[in-house]
Design an enzyme around this catalytic site. Structure first.
Site, PDB file in Angstrom:
ATOM      1  N   SER A  44       4.673   2.494   8.111  1.00 13.56           N
ATOM      2  CA  SER A  44       4.328   1.382   7.231  1.00 13.56           C
ATOM      3  C   SER A  44       5.500   0.995   6.346  1.00 13.56           C
ATOM      4  O   SER A  44       6.098   1.843   5.682  1.00 13.56           O
ATOM      5  CB  SER A  44       3.135   1.748   6.345  1.00 13.56           C
ATOM      6  N   ASP A 100       0.084  -7.650   1.410  1.00 12.24           N
ATOM      7  CA  ASP A 100       0.525  -6.256   1.531  1.00 12.24           C
ATOM      8  C   ASP A 100       2.046  -6.155   1.610  1.00 12.24           C
ATOM      9  O   ASP A 100       2.589  -5.350   2.373  1.00 12.24           O
ATOM     10  CB  ASP A 100      -0.119  -5.571   2.742  1.00 12.24           C
ATOM     11  N   HIS A 108       0.817  -1.217   0.000  1.00  9.93           N
ATOM     12  CA  HIS A 108       0.000   0.000   0.000  1.00  9.93           C
ATOM     13  C   HIS A 108       0.855   1.275   0.000  1.00  9.93           C
ATOM     14  O   HIS A 108       0.342   2.360  -0.286  1.00  9.93           O
ATOM     15  CB  HIS A 108      -0.984   0.006   1.180  1.00  9.93           C
TER      16      HIS A 108
END
Length: 479
Positions: free
Chosen positions: A228, A152, A122
């Protein structure tokens, strides 16, 4: 107030003043050994930061977001469609704009002048340009090696030539334990190289609705937007996870993809250019606690259907069988078995411990490779859409005319691309295509899923039947 009372007040005031002026005596005796223990822990965290921070990178991805008008609620879209009014237009609004996404990553390999970086899908999804800044300030433009939306995980690379760059050491996430100390490193809010620490709060978290395949490590180490893609490390500086998600408005709830999952994705992307997953070929459901108690088992899954010609069918697995172990490991539920299967190499033989007719048996299954149509069909779930073939029974039940055929929408995820397109449960997708000139009747879920995959970012044009009316919508992934 009489003299006695005045004297009493004066005495109490004096005592209080003396009490406040006296030094506070410590109630806890701290020994030199206690300080040595605290300093040892401090040194461990310092050591991890010193080892890993140089391998952590800052990632900025730029993508183009296209739109024609502000989002219109589904009920208003239905009004315009049903009464033949044109949809509102906003000609003065820009058709697209650039969006920047910030994240982290870490260098895991250097080969032939390229440095390979693990991060989250992402973070770089749909990016037209990816900028990577190293710990020393050097900036590079990155290329995408491959990505896996299911977990992911993404792998990108930068051309470093003969320059020496630090590489993070990967650990073994299967060996971690709940309560183990961990250190998270990343770039939250562009605060490069931020280090936080905590413990592993839980393992095997799934059902969060974040990824199609979930097996998260939960941690209370502070993780914020921008973290992230950054590493979650053990006390030795080994990366055991990729920091991926947080629960908004909550504290101490961070989630990381286990590094063993990321290692498999990286291996497959480098070797095959795509992720190879195992396939069993069964439909399954969790065994309820009451049923488990009757059979004397802790957990398991019950087989509701065996796909014809699948590895399960060839091995003799039957509907009604209860799978309780997979290569000797307890099957905890549907998600657990799915994860075990997809992480098994096609061609490997596995032992399934099952209960059939009340008796325990062991059967051996040669795991197959997930068929392309099975992998493509998962694209529908990312659009928030579930469909099935419109049968005569469904036509009668839903009151759909005999001359209408196609796929009936059985579920729509709120806020998904399918929901944004205005689709509803009970709608019938009659025909589909990439443009009006190639609209064709939709005859199967597999064919529809392949068309969705082929169209990708351009979207699929759908002709939809609802309550006696037909209309067109474009179904496309989120920008």
């Amino acid at each position: 107030m009489n003299t006695r009372q005045l004297l009493k007040v004066a005495v109490l005031t004096t005592v209080a003043a003396v009490s406040f002026s006296m030094p506070v005596k410590a109630q806890v005796n701290v020994t030199p050994e206690d300080y040595r223990v605290a300093l040892s822990l401090q040194k461990v965290i310092e050591s991890v930061a010193e080892k890993v921070r140089p391998a952590v990178v800052d990632i900025t991805s730029v993508s183009t977001v296209k739109f024609q008008h502000p989002a219109i609620p589904p009920e208003f879209r239905d009004f315009f469609r049903q009464f033949g009014f044109p949809m509102p237009q906003f000609p003065d609004m820009p058709k697209e704009f650039e969006r920047k996404s910030l994240g982290s990553g870490f260098i895991v390999k250097v080969k032939n002048g390229w440095a390979y970086i693990l991060t989250n899908n992402h973070v770089i999804d749909k990016a037209k340009k990816i900028r990577v800044k190293l710990y020393n300030g050097d900036v590079y433009t990155a290329k995408v090696v491959g990505a896996d939306p299911k977990t992911d995980v993404a792998l990108i690379k930068i051309k470093v030539g003969n320059k020496k760059v630090p590489v993070a050491k990967l650990g073994d996430s299967d060996k971690i334990k709940i309560g183990e100390l961990v250190i998270a490193i990343g770039n939250p809010y562009r605060l490069d190289g931020s280090v936080t620490h905590g413990i592993i709060s839980a393992k095997g978290r799934h059902g969060l609705g974040l990824n199609p395949i979930e097996n998260f490590i939960q941690t209370d180490a502070a993780i914020n937007p921008g973290n992230s893609g950054g590493p979650l490390c053990d006390i030795y500086g080994n990366v055991i996870g990729i920091n991926t998600a947080i629960v908004r408005n909550a504290q101490g709830l961070g989630f990381a993809v286990p590094i063993n999952i990321a290692k498999k994705v990286m291996h497959d992307l480098l070797k095959y250019g795509k992720v190879i997953r195992g396939w069993l070929g069964v439909y399954i459901e969790d065994v309820s606690p009451d049923v488990a108690a009757k059979f004397g088992i802790k957990s398991g899954v019950i087989v509701t259907k065996v796909i014809k010609g699948s590895p399960a069918s060839k091995a003799g697995l039957k509907s009604g069988d209860i799978i309780v172990t997979y290569n000797g490991e307890q099957v905890k539920g549907v998600s657990d078995l799915q994860l075990k299967v997809v992480n098994t190499r096609p061609g490997d033989r596995v032992r399934l411990g099952i209960i059939r007719n009340g008796e325990r048996e062991t059967i051996t299954v040669k795991i197959g490779q997930m068929p392309q149509h099975e992998m493509i069909a998962d694209a529908l779930s990312t659009l928030g859409l579930s469909v099935q073939k419109l049968t005569p029974e469904l036509k009668q039940k839903l009151g759909i005319p005999e001359n209408i055929s196609g796929l009936v929408v059985t579920d729509i995820k709120p806020g998904s691309p399918a929901d944004d397109a205005g689709l509803q449960e009970g709608d019938v997708i009659v025909s589909a295509g990439t443009k009006p000139q190639n609209l064709k009747p939709v005859k199967s879920v597999e064919a529809f899923a392949k068309l969705v995959e082929k169209a990708k970012d351009s979207g699929v044009l759908l002709k939809v039947y609802r309550n006696g009316f037909s209309f067109f919508v474009v179904l496309k992934a989120e920008e």
